[in-house]
Design a protein around this motif. Structure first.
Motif, PDB file in Angstrom:
ATOM      1  N   LEU A  71     -23.104  55.913  36.290  1.00 32.56           N
ATOM      2  CA  LEU A  71     -21.828  56.182  36.970  1.00 32.56           C
ATOM      3  C   LEU A  71     -21.457  57.660  36.983  1.00 32.56           C
ATOM      4  O   LEU A  71     -20.430  58.024  37.555  1.00 32.56           O
ATOM      5  CB  LEU A  71     -20.696  55.401  36.295  1.00 32.56           C
ATOM      6  N   SER A  72     -22.242  58.509  36.366  1.00 31.18           N
ATOM      7  CA  SER A  72     -21.846  59.910  36.215  1.00 31.18           C
ATOM      8  C   SER A  72     -21.597  60.592  37.563  1.00 31.18           C
ATOM      9  O   SER A  72     -20.706  61.420  37.687  1.00 31.18           O
ATOM     10  CB  SER A  72     -22.878  60.677  35.394  1.00 31.18           C
ATOM     11  N   GLY A  73     -22.346  60.264  38.591  1.00 35.53           N
ATOM     12  CA  GLY A  73     -22.129  60.884  39.894  1.00 35.53           C
ATOM     13  C   GLY A  73     -21.168  60.113  40.777  1.00 35.53           C
ATOM     14  O   GLY A  73     -20.687  60.635  41.781  1.00 35.53           O
ATOM     15  N   ALA A  74     -20.848  58.873  40.410  1.00 34.69           N
ATOM     16  CA  ALA A  74     -20.016  58.034  41.271  1.00 34.69           C
ATOM     17  C   ALA A  74     -18.528  58.263  41.067  1.00 34.69           C
ATOM     18  O   ALA A  74     -17.750  58.172  42.024  1.00 34.69           O
ATOM     19  CB  ALA A  74     -20.347  56.558  41.032  1.00 34.69           C
ATOM     20  N   ILE A  75     -18.111  58.569  39.845  1.00 32.41           N
ATOM     21  CA  ILE A  75     -16.682  58.796  39.575  1.00 32.41           C
ATOM     22  C   ILE A  75     -16.517  60.073  38.769  1.00 32.41           C
ATOM     23  O   ILE A  75     -17.405  60.479  38.017  1.00 32.41           O
ATOM     24  CB  ILE A  75     -16.027  57.603  38.835  1.00 32.41           C
ATOM     25  N   SER A  76     -15.360  60.655  38.903  1.00 38.34           N
ATOM     26  CA  SER A  76     -15.081  61.881  38.156  1.00 38.34           C
ATOM     27  C   SER A  76     -14.666  61.539  36.730  1.00 38.34           C
ATOM     28  O   SER A  76     -14.253  60.406  36.445  1.00 38.34           O
ATOM     29  CB  SER A  76     -13.957  62.665  38.857  1.00 38.34           C
ATOM     30  N   PRO A  77     -14.768  62.513  35.813  1.00 37.58           N
ATOM     31  CA  PRO A  77     -14.351  62.245  34.426  1.00 37.58           C
ATOM     32  C   PRO A  77     -12.875  61.849  34.321  1.00 37.58           C
ATOM     33  O   PRO A  77     -12.510  61.036  33.475  1.00 37.58           O
ATOM     34  CB  PRO A  77     -14.614  63.567  33.707  1.00 37.58           C
ATOM     35  N   GLU A  78     -12.020  62.385  35.196  1.00 38.68           N
ATOM     36  CA  GLU A  78     -10.601  62.026  35.160  1.00 38.68           C
ATOM     37  C   GLU A  78     -10.401  60.562  35.574  1.00 38.68           C
ATOM     38  O   GLU A  78      -9.586  59.854  34.976  1.00 38.68           O
ATOM     39  CB  GLU A  78      -9.784  62.943  36.091  1.00 38.68           C
ATOM     40  N   GLU A  79     -11.135  60.138  36.587  1.00 36.41           N
ATOM     41  CA  GLU A  79     -11.041  58.730  37.018  1.00 36.41           C
ATOM     42  C   GLU A  79     -11.543  57.800  35.923  1.00 36.41           C
ATOM     43  O   GLU A  79     -10.943  56.752  35.669  1.00 36.41           O
ATOM     44  CB  GLU A  79     -11.869  58.498  38.290  1.00 36.41           C
ATOM     45  N   PHE A  80     -12.630  58.200  35.278  1.00 40.66           N
ATOM     46  CA  PHE A  80     -13.166  57.376  34.191  1.00 40.66           C
ATOM     47  C   PHE A  80     -12.157  57.286  33.048  1.00 40.66           C
ATOM     48  O   PHE A  80     -11.925  56.217  32.490  1.00 40.66           O
ATOM     49  CB  PHE A  80     -14.497  57.936  33.679  1.00 40.66           C
ATOM     50  N   LYS A  81     -11.533  58.426  32.708  1.00 37.05           N
ATOM     51  CA  LYS A  81     -10.554  58.442  31.621  1.00 37.05           C
ATOM     52  C   LYS A  81      -9.361  57.550  31.960  1.00 37.05           C
ATOM     53  O   LYS A  81      -8.868  56.792  31.121  1.00 37.05           O
ATOM     54  CB  LYS A  81     -10.102  59.874  31.347  1.00 37.05           C
ATOM     55  N   ALA A  82      -8.884  57.609  33.203  1.00 37.79           N
ATOM     56  CA  ALA A  82      -7.746  56.781  33.621  1.00 37.79           C
ATOM     57  C   ALA A  82      -8.135  55.298  33.608  1.00 37.79           C
ATOM     58  O   ALA A  82      -7.366  54.448  33.128  1.00 37.79           O
ATOM     59  CB  ALA A  82      -7.274  57.206  35.009  1.00 37.79           C
ATOM     60  N   ALA A  83      -9.310  54.979  34.107  1.00 31.49           N
ATOM     61  CA  ALA A  83      -9.762  53.583  34.120  1.00 31.49           C
ATOM     62  C   ALA A  83      -9.962  53.063  32.699  1.00 31.49           C
ATOM     63  O   ALA A  83      -9.615  51.916  32.383  1.00 31.49           O
ATOM     64  CB  ALA A  83     -11.057  53.467  34.914  1.00 31.49           C
ATOM     65  N   ARG A  84     -10.503  53.914  31.837  1.00 33.16           N
ATOM     66  CA  ARG A  84     -10.707  53.537  30.434  1.00 33.16           C
ATOM     67  C   ARG A  84      -9.367  53.294  29.740  1.00 33.16           C
ATOM     68  O   ARG A  84      -9.190  52.311  29.025  1.00 33.16           O
ATOM     69  CB  ARG A  84     -11.482  54.645  29.719  1.00 33.16           C
ATOM     70  N   SER A  85      -8.408  54.169  29.961  1.00 33.57           N
ATOM     71  CA  SER A  85      -7.088  54.015  29.354  1.00 33.57           C
ATOM     72  C   SER A  85      -6.416  52.727  29.823  1.00 33.57           C
ATOM     73  O   SER A  85      -5.842  51.982  29.018  1.00 33.57           O
ATOM     74  CB  SER A  85      -6.225  55.229  29.710  1.00 33.57           C
ATOM     75  N   TYR A  86      -6.498  52.464  31.127  1.00 33.40           N
ATOM     76  CA  TYR A  86      -5.931  51.225  31.670  1.00 33.40           C
ATOM     77  C   TYR A  86      -6.632  49.999  31.096  1.00 33.40           C
ATOM     78  O   TYR A  86      -5.995  49.018  30.715  1.00 33.40           O
ATOM     79  CB  TYR A  86      -6.029  51.237  33.198  1.00 33.40           C
ATOM     80  N   GLY A  87      -7.943  50.043  31.019  1.00 34.97           N
ATOM     81  CA  GLY A  87      -8.715  48.931  30.461  1.00 34.97           C
ATOM     82  C   GLY A  87      -8.366  48.663  29.005  1.00 34.97           C
ATOM     83  O   GLY A  87      -8.248  47.506  28.592  1.00 34.97           O
ATOM     84  N   LEU A  88      -8.201  49.729  28.221  1.00 31.06           N
ATOM     85  CA  LEU A  88      -7.829  49.553  26.811  1.00 31.06           C
ATOM     86  C   LEU A  88      -6.423  48.956  26.674  1.00 31.06           C
ATOM     87  O   LEU A  88      -6.210  48.053  25.855  1.00 31.06           O
ATOM     88  CB  LEU A  88      -7.900  50.887  26.060  1.00 31.06           C
ATOM     89  N   ASP A  89      -5.481  49.455  27.478  1.00 30.34           N
ATOM     90  CA  ASP A  89      -4.124  48.895  27.444  1.00 30.34           C
ATOM     91  C   ASP A  89      -4.130  47.414  27.810  1.00 30.34           C
ATOM     92  O   ASP A  89      -3.476  46.588  27.177  1.00 30.34           O
ATOM     93  CB  ASP A  89      -3.200  49.657  28.390  1.00 30.34           C
TER      94      ASP A  89
END
Length: 109
Positions: A71-89
């Protein structure tokens, strides 16, 4: 021969008496009823533990701080961080609500 004829043989009287006055056969032991309550509780607890085990496996994936190489080229690190934060919540909320739901179900039984 004027012998007395036995009109009612004694053997048949004894047989009849034994059959009429014989003690009744013992009644079979009553079968234990199926413990439905315990079975339902065991099933509920087993399902809860299994689902929580699956959820904790998902948590280990959500806690990774960097995206997989695929996924490194498919999404930006900011998008990954936001998706990860939402997933954890979402995971923590789902874990809490499912625990409360299970406790409530057991309490109502």
């Amino acid at each position: 021969g004027t012998g007395k004829r036995n009109a009612f043989p004694m053997e048949s009287v004894w047989a009849w008496g034994k059959s009429v006055f014989a003690p009744a056969p013992p009644e079979p032991e009553p079968e234990e009823p199926l413990p439905y309550m315990k079975l339902v509780l065991a099933f509920m607890c087993t399902m809860f533990l299994f689902l929580q085990w699956l959820e904790t496996r998902q948590l280990s994936q959500l806690q990774k701080k960097f995206p997989p190489k695929e996924l490194s080229g498919a999404i930006s690190p900011e998008e990954f961080k936001a998706a990860r934060s939402y997933g954890l919540d979402k995971w923590y909320f789902r874990f809490f609500t499912s625990t409360v739901d299970a406790a409530e179900s057991v309490a109502f039984l």
